[in-house]
Design an enzyme around this catalytic site. Structure first.
Site, PDB file in Angstrom:
ATOM      1  N   PHE A 156       0.804  -1.220   0.000  1.00  0.00           N
ATOM      2  CA  PHE A 156       0.000   0.000   0.000  1.00  0.00           C
ATOM      3  C   PHE A 156       0.843   1.280   0.000  1.00  0.00           C
ATOM      4  O   PHE A 156       0.457   2.289   0.601  1.00  0.00           O
ATOM      5  CB  PHE A 156      -0.960   0.008   1.201  1.00  0.00           C
ATOM      6  N   CYS A 157       1.985   1.258  -0.690  1.00  0.00           N
ATOM      7  CA  CYS A 157       2.888   2.423  -0.719  1.00  0.00           C
ATOM      8  C   CYS A 157       3.234   2.886   0.694  1.00  0.00           C
ATOM      9  O   CYS A 157       3.358   4.086   0.957  1.00  0.00           O
ATOM     10  CB  CYS A 157       2.283   3.565  -1.531  1.00  0.00           C
ATOM     11  N   ALA A 158       3.368   1.921   1.588  1.00  0.00           N
ATOM     12  CA  ALA A 158       3.757   2.183   2.970  1.00  0.00           C
ATOM     13  C   ALA A 158       4.635   1.017   3.431  1.00  0.00           C
ATOM     14  O   ALA A 158       4.374   0.379   4.439  1.00  0.00           O
ATOM     15  CB  ALA A 158       2.534   2.332   3.866  1.00  0.00           C
TER      16      ALA A 158
END
Length: 419
Positions: A376-378
């Site tokens: 999740f781009c995290a």
């Protein structure tokens, strides 16, 4: 001049049996779109990917359709269509200002998305600014800074406050900026942004808030909360037309070189160039995304009168989803601060014995359910939560989510874990 923004996007109020007056929930396009599944049937799509990109509100689509016949250049055209478009574009800016509770002198700059907004702010911070950011941020807030102190994910909200306080106090003399999320894009948990703003200001720092996952679910008043900068995206706010916003204190933005150099950013060009004095003009070079700005403003106008009912509805759906997941023995929900932490409609989880991608593909292929899988781009945050380099499944809900969707997802996961 014609009014191009939506003015009454929700049908008239109705009365619940207990006498509480409410408004029907705004509608999104594609909420009942049929999709194929493996056995040859077509079923109504169960969209659980709102946190990535939300579908378009009907009122947003209508506002864009109204604007298209008058679409023209802004700010420098003398023709009637140009005057109408310029007026609508600047009205959209004021609508967004009101939606965010931004003060009158704040800059409201239209960008492409939250990532663009944070990179613009990173471009504008004074040289030598010390930036403090938690590893639990989305990459849009984690990566743009040239000089950043990266803090580990805090075990509690109180620890977030104390860690930020210590880090800011330890920064060298000069400009300081604390960067935080308002709502996690992984767990949905709400961060104590008002308290963090107090911590920042107590240490002579400013605070920038990534509100991309908050504003589709809850109102935000940046003046009341004491926030210096707020960034968010239209595509998560039911306005998928390519616009975002950076709003906040104008001085750093007015003093910075233009984010993009070109027409509109300049006041005069000769042997030397004099840049436009206003933050908005200076950092909106070229022909702006007018329709994106109008779409975003229409979403703001549509959601504002519906917040109370949207929140009540969402809380019931989130409780139904989380309690159902908790009852499945092989499903593990991801959380930073525990199951009782307040949150918006975002739930991430793992399934024992299953790769997250396989879970997502099975839900789509066999049940017509759309979820997100990955990190999740995290990446640092998901790695912190899982303790290893694994991916998770994310189910995020929004205006088009129905109880039937929740029940279908839970039944599908129960069948999957029983294999």
């Amino acid at each position: 001049m014609p009014t191009l923004l939506a003015r009454s996007p929700i049908t008239p109020a109705v009365t619940r049996p207990e006498g509480v007056r409410v408004r029907p929930i705004p509608r999104v396009i594609g909420a009942d779109v049929p999709v194929p599944v493996r056995d040859g049937r077509r079923v109504p799509y169960a969209n659980f990917d709102y946190a990535a990109s939300a579908p378009c509100l009907e009122a947003v689509h209508e506002a864009v359709a109204r604007a298209l016949p008058y679409y023209s250049s802004v700010h420098r055209g003398a023709g009637y269509a140009s005057q109408v478009t310029t007026s609508a574009y600047e009205d959209a800016r004021e609508t967004v200002r009101s939606f965010l509770g931004a003060w009158r002198r704040a800059a409201v700059i239209f960008t492409r998305n939250t990532t663009d907004s944070m990179n613009l702010l990173a471009h504008a911070v004074p040289a030598g600014t010390s930036v403090v950011v938690f590893e639990s941020e989305h990459h849009a807030s984690l990566l743009p800074w040239k000089r950043a102190v990266r803090l580990p994910a805090p075990a509690t909200p109180a620890e977030a406050l104390s860690a930020a306080d210590r880090a800011l106090r330890a920064c060298p003399i000069g400009s300081r900026l604390l960067v935080v999320t308002a709502a996690s894009n992984v767990t949905g948990e709400l961060w104590p942004i008002e308290e963090l703003a107090h911590v920042a200001h107590r240490n002579g720092a400013r605070i920038a808030v990534d509100a991309a996952q908050l504003v589709p679910h809850r109102p935000l008043d940046m003046t009341a909360l004491g926030l210096d900068y707020v960034a968010f995206s239209g595509h998560k706010l039911y306005a998928p037309f390519g616009a975002g916003v950076l709003a906040g204190r104008a001085d750093w933005l007015r003093a910075a070189e233009p984010y993009l150099r070109g027409g509109g950013a300049s006041a005069s060009v000769g042997e030397t160039t004099r840049w436009a004095p206003s933050a908005e003009q200076r950092h909106e070079a070229g022909s702006p995304n007018v329709l994106g700005a109008l779409a975003l403003a229409a979403a703001c106008e549509t959601l504002t009168p519906a917040w109370d009912d949207l929140a009540v509805r969402e809380e019931a759906l989130v409780e139904r989803l989380r309690s159902g997941l908790a009852a499945l023995p092989h499903v593990r929900e991801l959380t930073l601060w525990g199951e009782r932490a307040p949150r918006v409609g975002i739930v991430s989880f793992t399934v024992d014995g299953w790769n997250a991608r396989d879970v997502a593909l099975t839900l789509s292929d066999e049940h017509g359910i759309g979820v997100r899988d990955g990190k999740f781009c995290a990446h640092p945050f998901v790695r912190h939560l899982l303790g290893e380099d694994r991916s998770a499944v994310r189910a995020s809900i929004g205006i088009g989510t129905e109880e039937e969707h929740i029940d279908r997802l839970l039944a599908a996961l129960a069948a999957l874990t029983a294999r």
